[in-house]
Design an enzyme around this catalytic site. Structure first.
Site, PDB file in Angstrom:
ATOM      1  N   CYS A  95      36.333  71.936  82.325  1.00  0.00           N
ATOM      2  CA  CYS A  95      37.195  73.327  82.838  1.00  0.00           C
ATOM      3  C   CYS A  95      37.516  74.567  81.883  1.00  0.00           C
ATOM      4  CB  CYS A  95      38.309  72.209  82.662  1.00  0.00           C
ATOM      5  SG  CYS A  95      39.629  73.320  83.865  1.00  0.00           S
ATOM      6  N   HIS A 191      38.866  66.215  84.855  1.00  0.00           N
ATOM      7  CA  HIS A 191      39.081  66.243  84.122  1.00  0.00           C
ATOM      8  C   HIS A 191      40.081  64.643  84.364  1.00  0.00           C
ATOM      9  CE1 HIS A 191      41.029  69.698  82.658  1.00  0.00           C
ATOM     10  NE2 HIS A 191      40.730  70.390  83.629  1.00  0.00           N
TER      11      HIS A 191
HETATM   12 ZN    ZN Z   1      41.016  72.375  84.450  1.00  0.00          ZN
END
Ligand code: ZN
Lengths: 263, 433
Positions: A95, A191
């Protein structure tokens, strides 16, 4: 008897490990031990001297405020990180850290924030968040996870993705790619956290790290991944509508290209 | 009351009857009333002169609101509240309608409203609250708010719209910092934990990394309430030289004690000299746990406790509270919208306290994911059964002679509660209370 010590460096555990990304570090350390190696986990905070001879690097997602606080430190260690990446050190960047490992992040207002350029990707900030469960096809088999990002990432020409999207958005809503891979550096939006449910990916990273740490080929043990396989398999079937025998039960992936959820 | 508002009351009441008959949702009548008079909420609440109090934050809103209302009522105040947990302005309007008499007046000295962070701010833009009780900021509902920082900003916005006073969590940096901006304009009170249990703090709070410098919380004064436990169940709420207590709640756990401290600090601010420590302690002892917050069901002569878990801070506190008493444990995790679709947060909870006894069953849509998570904390899991009813039946049958506890996400709890109601003759259960 230990087969060797593998040093895992978690970059910015305080600022950049939202959404359970610390679970990746936990999973790696546990699996390193189960494979008969010793795990040494080092947290690197902004301003710390960079750890000597890391065998594996991890980074996660963060709040915008957390991201701001790590940029200066990343900048200071940029050459070091580029050299390690080129040298084959395995890295997993999720991310926010995936975005920072790219060429640049372009904000909604059009400001260009340069990244490390280790992965040939560029991220455009936008107002729509891409949120939801994801299934990918990768060289490590099916990979499942959960994405939550507002940046839309484009691969440079010749940049390999980490995987192909079967359910979810991925890098952007359009081209069906997810993440990026160069040498042993993997960037991804997933995630979940990504490693516990996808042990093949975890073991690949550990394998590269073990070779680097010991100078010998990785000597894995046979591990029981029954729970991980079942957890992953269920998500794959549920999200792609593919039954265990490979037959398609229902075609439904409404979160892809169809209606966009507000986020 | 303006004519338009009277029409809105009538329309809303009609819709309420209609929606009751169809077994419809609780927000519909409010929607109708608001359609007829967009300013309905403002008009009606302008008649409430003793204070409009908004309770917001990530964890503990429902319990704290219930306690605050009980405290005020015990002191003789008539209180309007939104008991169905209809957590947005239309829900508030809906619950208001039955309490509006033929004169069009809302019969209440005070209004105490539980609102989630986003709706609290929207509400405050229409009706300015006199007081706000801001509980905490934790990782929750990430699908909706995406960022903790954003949640913190919503609460700061709510404080900005408040006219008289705020009660802030001394131990939550995100919340305590709000005093920096609003302290000159508003009366500020704090609630928190006493130095004697400061070691429990790390498990209770999120890291605030927005600022480079660590935040130094203010020193509590004589009007700030501090929780000082006596044992697992009894505690005092200390205000300088005075104390409320001993208080024993029907609901167990540190989280409930903190909620009681927050509610008592707020009640003391609102009531001033009329506040009585004895009345407060008596009132808190009578508050029944809201649905799913440590609710106990008797199954075959043994207690079965349903513990709702929805974010890392809440789950960690729940485990810390319950970890010491030996019970058979089941964990049920769903990932429907109301649960939060991302289960990553389970990796921000430490399950080590379950290691010794292990977990008898995991269940729910993500039964294998929670079993895998437990495996990484070396917590033995005896059985995995995604189907909730099958898991519940097997779990209760396998542990007939001991107390049982089920940690569950929201929709898993709803489903289990339904099965338990059918099997064990439970009292009616309504919406989230
Ligand atoms: Zn994220």
């Amino acid at each position: 008897m230990s087969k060797g010590v593998i040093r895992v460096v978690h970059l910015y555990p305080r600022e950049m490990s939202i959404y359970g990304d610390l679970g990746n570090t936990r999973a790696l350390a546990a699996r390193i031990r189960r494979h008969g190696y010793q795990a040494e986990v080092v947290g690197h905070d902004p301003g710390d001297p960079f750890p000597d001879d890391p065998h594996l690097l991890l980074g996660g997602g963060g709040q915008d405020s957390g991201q701001l606080r790590v940029e200066e430190d990343l900048d200071r260690n940029a050459d070091r990180l580029r050299t390690l990446a080129a040298d084959g050190v395995p890295m997993l960047m999720i991310c926010g850290m995936y975005q920072l490992f790219g060429n640049a992040f372009i904000t909604v207002e059009g400001t260009r924030l340069p990244g490390l350029g280790i992965l040939d990707v560029t991220t455009q900030g936008n107002r729509t968040r891409m949120i939801g469960p994801v299934v990918l096809d990768t060289e490590f088999g099916d990979v499942v996870g959960y994405e939550n990002h507002s940046g839309s990432t484009t691969l440079g020409p010749g940049q390999a993705p980490f995987g192909r999207v079967r359910a979810g958005y991925g890098n952007n809503p359009d081209d069906g790619t997810e993440g990026a891979r160069t040498a042993n550096v993997v960037g991804s939006y997933l995630h979940g956290p990504i490693l516990p449910a996808n042990p093949r990916l975890a073991d690949a990273l550990i394998g590269y790290a073990a070779e680097r740490a010991t100078g010998e080929p990785f000597r894995p043990e046979v591990l029981d991944d029954g729970l991980a396989d079942e957890a992953r398999g269920r998500q794959v079937r549920r999200l792609t509508g593919v039954a265990r025998n490979g037959r398609r039960e229902a075609w439904s992936r409404p979160w892809r290209r169809g209606e966009r959820r507000a986020g | 009351m303006p004519l338009r508002t009277s029409a809105a009351v009538l329309a809303g009441k009609t819709a309420r009857v209609a929606s009751r008959m169809r077994g419809g949702g609780s927000a519909l009548p409010g929607l109708v009333a608001e359609k007829v008079d967009p300013q309905f909420l403002r008009h009606t609440l302008s008649q409430v002169t003793g204070g409009i109090v908004v309770v917001s934050g990530t964890n503990g809103k429902t319990t704290t609101t219930k306690m605050l209302v009980a405290l005020l009522r015990a002191h003789g105040r008539t209180v309007f509240t939104n008991p169905t947990g209809s957590n947005f302005t239309r829900g508030v309007v809906s619950s208001m309608l039955p309490q509006i008499g033929p004169s069009g007046r809302l019969d209440a000295d005070l209004a105490v409203l539980e609102l989630d962070e986003a709706h609290a701010l929207k509400f405050a833009a229409t009706v300015r609250p006199t007081h706000a009780l801001l509980l905490n900021v934790a990782r929750d509902q990430l699908d909706r708010f995406a960022e903790i920082d954003h949640t913190a900003r919503l609460l700061a916005g709510l404080a900005r719209h408040t006219t008289d006073g705020v009660v802030l969590n001394l131990d939550d940096d995100f919340v305590a910092r709000i005093a920096d901006d609003e302290g000159d304009r508003l009366t500020v009170r704090y609630f928190g934990v006493h130095a004697s249990i400061a070691d429990r703090l790390p498990e209770l709070r999120e890291q605030d990394v927005r600022f480079g410098e660590p935040f130094t919380p203010p020193t509590p004064g004589p009007d700030d309430g501090l929780l000082r436990p006596r044992d697992e169940r009894a505690f005092d709420i200390v205000f300088g030289e005075c104390a409320v207590g001993p208080v024993t709640l029907q609901q167990r756990g540190l989280a409930a004690m903190i909620n009681a401290t927050a509610a008592t600090t707020t009640a003391r601010l609102l009531l001033g000299d009329a506040f009585s420590a004895q009345t407060a302690a008596d009132a808190l002892a009578l508050v029944r746990p809201p649905f799913g917050r440590g609710e106990v069901v008797m199954v075959g002569g043994q207690p079965l406790e349903l513990v709702l878990v929805k974010n890392p801070a809440g789950f960690t506190v729940a485990l810390g509270t319950y970890g010491s008493s030996p019970v058979a444990t089941m964990i049920a995790v769903n990932d429907n919208d109301a649960d939060g679709r991302d289960v990553s947060w389970l990796y921000d909870v430490s399950f080590e306290s379950l290691r010794e006894r292990g977990v008898a069953w995991t269940s729910g849509i993500r039964a294998y994911d929670i079993a895998l998570r437990l495996e990484y904390d070396e917590v033995p899991v005896a059985h995995v059964e995604p189907e909730l009813t099958a898991a519940l039946d097997a779990f209760t049958a396998a542990h007939p002679d001991e107390p049982k506890r089920i940690f569950c996400t929201y929709t898993a709890m709803m489903a289990l509660r339904r099965t338990l109601a059918a099997r064990h003759d439970l009292p009616d259960f309504g919406e989230e209370g």
